[in-house]
Write an enzyme that holds these catalytic residues in place. Structure first.
Site, PDB file in Angstrom:
ATOM      1  N   TYR A  32      28.999  63.580  43.289  1.00  0.00           N
ATOM      2  CA  TYR A  32      29.331  64.854  42.670  1.00  0.00           C
ATOM      3  C   TYR A  32      30.837  64.874  42.384  1.00  0.00           C
ATOM      4  O   TYR A  32      31.589  65.723  42.845  1.00  0.00           O
ATOM      5  CB  TYR A  32      28.886  66.045  43.526  1.00  0.00           C
ATOM      6  CG  TYR A  32      28.511  67.215  42.652  1.00  0.00           C
ATOM      7  CD1 TYR A  32      27.356  67.190  41.874  1.00  0.00           C
ATOM      8  CD2 TYR A  32      29.335  68.328  42.545  1.00  0.00           C
ATOM      9  CE1 TYR A  32      27.034  68.233  41.025  1.00  0.00           C
ATOM     10  CE2 TYR A  32      29.016  69.386  41.697  1.00  0.00           C
ATOM     11  CZ  TYR A  32      27.866  69.324  40.946  1.00  0.00           C
ATOM     12  OH  TYR A  32      27.546  70.365  40.106  1.00  0.00           O
ATOM     13  N   GLY A  36      39.578  64.931  41.838  1.00  0.00           N
ATOM     14  CA  GLY A  36      40.134  64.348  43.074  1.00  0.00           C
ATOM     15  C   GLY A  36      39.618  62.931  43.266  1.00  0.00           C
ATOM     16  O   GLY A  36      40.398  61.999  43.529  1.00  0.00           O
ATOM     17  N   HIS A  37      38.298  62.740  43.117  1.00  0.00           N
ATOM     18  CA  HIS A  37      37.725  61.393  43.239  1.00  0.00           C
ATOM     19  C   HIS A  37      38.290  60.478  42.138  1.00  0.00           C
ATOM     20  O   HIS A  37      38.604  59.312  42.390  1.00  0.00           O
ATOM     21  CB  HIS A  37      36.206  61.432  43.058  1.00  0.00           C
ATOM     22  CG  HIS A  37      35.480  62.209  44.101  1.00  0.00           C
ATOM     23  ND1 HIS A  37      34.828  63.387  43.825  1.00  0.00           N
ATOM     24  CD2 HIS A  37      35.279  61.966  45.422  1.00  0.00           C
ATOM     25  CE1 HIS A  37      34.250  63.844  44.920  1.00  0.00           C
ATOM     26  NE2 HIS A  37      34.520  63.017  45.918  1.00  0.00           N
ATOM     27  N   GLN A  61      26.774  61.855  59.111  1.00  0.00           N
ATOM     28  CA  GLN A  61      28.033  62.583  59.326  1.00  0.00           C
ATOM     29  C   GLN A  61      27.839  64.100  59.187  1.00  0.00           C
ATOM     30  O   GLN A  61      28.805  64.849  59.280  1.00  0.00           O
ATOM     31  CB  GLN A  61      29.129  62.069  58.403  1.00  0.00           C
ATOM     32  CG  GLN A  61      28.986  62.424  56.927  1.00  0.00           C
ATOM     33  CD  GLN A  61      30.065  61.772  56.085  1.00  0.00           C
ATOM     34  OE1 GLN A  61      30.089  60.566  55.883  1.00  0.00           O
ATOM     35  NE2 GLN A  61      31.008  62.579  55.589  1.00  0.00           N
ATOM     36  N   GLY A 148      41.360  60.342  49.949  1.00  0.00           N
ATOM     37  CA  GLY A 148      42.162  61.506  49.561  1.00  0.00           C
ATOM     38  C   GLY A 148      42.818  62.172  50.759  1.00  0.00           C
ATOM     39  O   GLY A 148      42.210  62.305  51.821  1.00  0.00           O
ATOM     40  N   LYS A 150      43.275  65.172  50.962  1.00  0.00           N
ATOM     41  CA  LYS A 150      42.555  66.437  51.180  1.00  0.00           C
ATOM     42  C   LYS A 150      41.833  66.397  52.536  1.00  0.00           C
ATOM     43  O   LYS A 150      41.809  67.380  53.259  1.00  0.00           O
ATOM     44  CB  LYS A 150      41.578  66.633  50.023  1.00  0.00           C
ATOM     45  CG  LYS A 150      40.388  67.519  50.303  1.00  0.00           C
ATOM     46  CD  LYS A 150      40.685  68.947  49.987  1.00  0.00           C
ATOM     47  CE  LYS A 150      39.546  69.899  50.222  1.00  0.00           C
ATOM     48  NZ  LYS A 150      38.266  69.346  50.559  1.00  0.00           N
ATOM     49  N   SER A 186      37.081  70.175  45.462  1.00  0.00           N
ATOM     50  CA  SER A 186      36.094  69.769  46.461  1.00  0.00           C
ATOM     51  C   SER A 186      34.710  69.879  45.836  1.00  0.00           C
ATOM     52  O   SER A 186      34.451  70.814  45.062  1.00  0.00           O
ATOM     53  CB  SER A 186      36.188  70.692  47.679  1.00  0.00           C
ATOM     54  OG  SER A 186      35.015  70.582  48.459  1.00  0.00           O
ATOM     55  N   SER A 187      33.831  68.948  46.195  1.00  0.00           N
ATOM     56  CA  SER A 187      32.452  69.035  45.683  1.00  0.00           C
ATOM     57  C   SER A 187      31.810  70.327  46.152  1.00  0.00           C
ATOM     58  O   SER A 187      30.908  70.858  45.510  1.00  0.00           O
ATOM     59  CB  SER A 187      31.628  67.843  46.171  1.00  0.00           C
ATOM     60  OG  SER A 187      32.263  66.641  45.806  1.00  0.00           O
TER      61      SER A 187
END
Ligand code: PAF
Length: 282
Positions: A32, A36-37, A61, A148, A150, A186-187
Site C-alpha cells: 500500500y 514515503g516508501h 508483527q 524510514g 518515521k 503512512s499506509s
C-alpha cells in the site's frame, strides 16, 4: 520488473546478482505504497545496482485485535508504482512460503530498545519485525537495506540486530516524508475519516512546538512532554498512547535534553493508531 513470488526463486535470483558482482538494495515494505516508501526506493536506486522491494504483510508483527486483516492491500497499484521507479524485482511471497506449517524460529532483540515506546504498547511486535527482516535479509542478500525514520524505533532495533548478529549489510535511514499539511505519510492514514484526518495534524504540531521550546532553551524533559500533551489534548478525538523523549542513540532515559534526543508520539483516533517523531539536537 521481475516478480519473485517464491522464497527459493527470490534467493536464487539474488544470489545470481551477487555472483555477477552487483550490489543489491532492499526496501522491505508491507505494501500500500505511498511517497514515503517511494523515497526509500529512490534512495536505493541511487545507491545500488539492483533494487529489490519486498511486499509482505507480516502476520507475526501484529498483536491480537490489531489490524492485520484490515491492513490496506493493493498489489497491482503497488506494482505499477514500482515499475515507474525502475525497480528490478518485486518479492511478494505468500504467508505459507514465509511461515510454513510447523514454523518455529524467531529473532528477538532484547534490552531497553524494545521495552519502550511501541515495544511496550505492542508486545511481541518487534520480535515479529526482527524475525521477518532477518528472513528478508537471508533471502534477498542485500548490501544495503533502506528504512524510514518515521518508524524510528524500528530502525534502531534493526540496526542493533544487524550489529549484534553480524549481518553483512548496511542499514540506510531515510527521512520522514510528510503531507503538505505536515501529517507523516503512512499506509494507515487511509483509515482516518475527514474529521480525524484534520485532528491528526496535532502530532506534527506537538513535535514542532516541543522542538521550538528546545531551540528557545527549554531542556526539561517533563516540561517538554507536558507541552506536547497540551497540543495533543486540543484535539477532542485524540487518545494518547505515549509521548516520550529518550536518548536518540539507544532510547536511554533522560531528564534533560543535553544530547541528541528522540521525541516520539503514538496517538489513537478511533481505531487508528498513528506514530510520529522528531530528532532534536542541542
Ligand atoms: O515498516 C514496515 O513496513 C514493516 O515493519 C517491515 C519493516 C516491512 C517488516 O514487516
Amino acid at each position: 520488473m521481475l516478480i519473485l513470488d517464491g522464497v527459493k526463486v527470490a534467493q536464487q535470483w539474488c544470489l545470481e546478482q551477487k555472483r555477477a558482482g552487483k550490489s543489491i538494495g532492499l526496501v522491505p515494505t508491507m505494501g500500500y505504497l505511498h511517497q514515503g516508501h517511494l523515497s526509500l526506493v529512490q534512495e536505493a536506486r541511487q545507491q545500488c545496482d539492483v533494487v529489490v522491494v519486498s511486499i509482505f504483510v507480516n502476520p507475526i508483527q501484529f498483536g491480537v485485535g490489531e489490524d492485520f486483516e484490515t491492513y490496506p492491500r493493493d498489489l497491482s497499484r503497488d506494482q505499477a508504482l514500482l515499475e515507474e521507479e525502475a525497480v528490478d524485482a518485486l518479492f511478494a511471497p505468500l504467508i505459507s512460503d514465509m511461515y510454513p506449517p510447523g514454523y518455529n524460529s524467531f529473532v528477538e532483540v532484547g534490552g531497553e530498545i524494545t521495552a519502550k515506546l511501541c515495544g511496550a504498547s505492542r508486545p511481541g511486535h518487534f520480535k515479529g519485525v526482527a524475525t521477518v527482516v532477518s528472513k528478508l535479509f537471508n533471502i534477498c542478500l542485500p548490501d544495503k537495506a533502506f528504512f524510514g525514520q518515521k518508524d524510528a524505533q524500528q530502525v534502531m532495533v534493526i540496526e542493533k540486530m544487524v550489529r549484534e548478529l553480524n549481518f553483512p549489510l548496511q542499514i540506510v535511514r531515510v527521512p520522514i516524508v510528510r503531507e503538505e499539511d505536515g501529517l507523516a505519510k503512512s499506509s494507515r492514514n487511509v483509515y482516518l475519516d475527514e474529521e480525524q484526518r484534520r485532528q491528526a495534524l496535532v502530532l506534527n504540531q506537538a513535535l514542532r512546538e516541543a522542538e521550538m521550546h528546545v531551540q528557545q532553551g527549554e531542556r526539561n524533559v517533563a516540561r517538554l512532554k507536558e507541552i506536547m500533551r497540551k497540543v495533543i489534548a486540543s484535539s477532542p478525538q485524540a487518545v494518547i498512547d505515549y509521548i516520550d523523549i529518550y536518548d536518540a542513540a539507544d532510547l536511554g532515559d533522560m531528564e534533560q535534553v543535553d544530547r541528541k534526543a528522540l521525541m516520539a508520539l503514538a496517538v489513537k483516533f478511533g481505531n487508528t493508531r498513528l506514530i510520529d517523531n522528531r530528532l532534536v539536537e542541542v
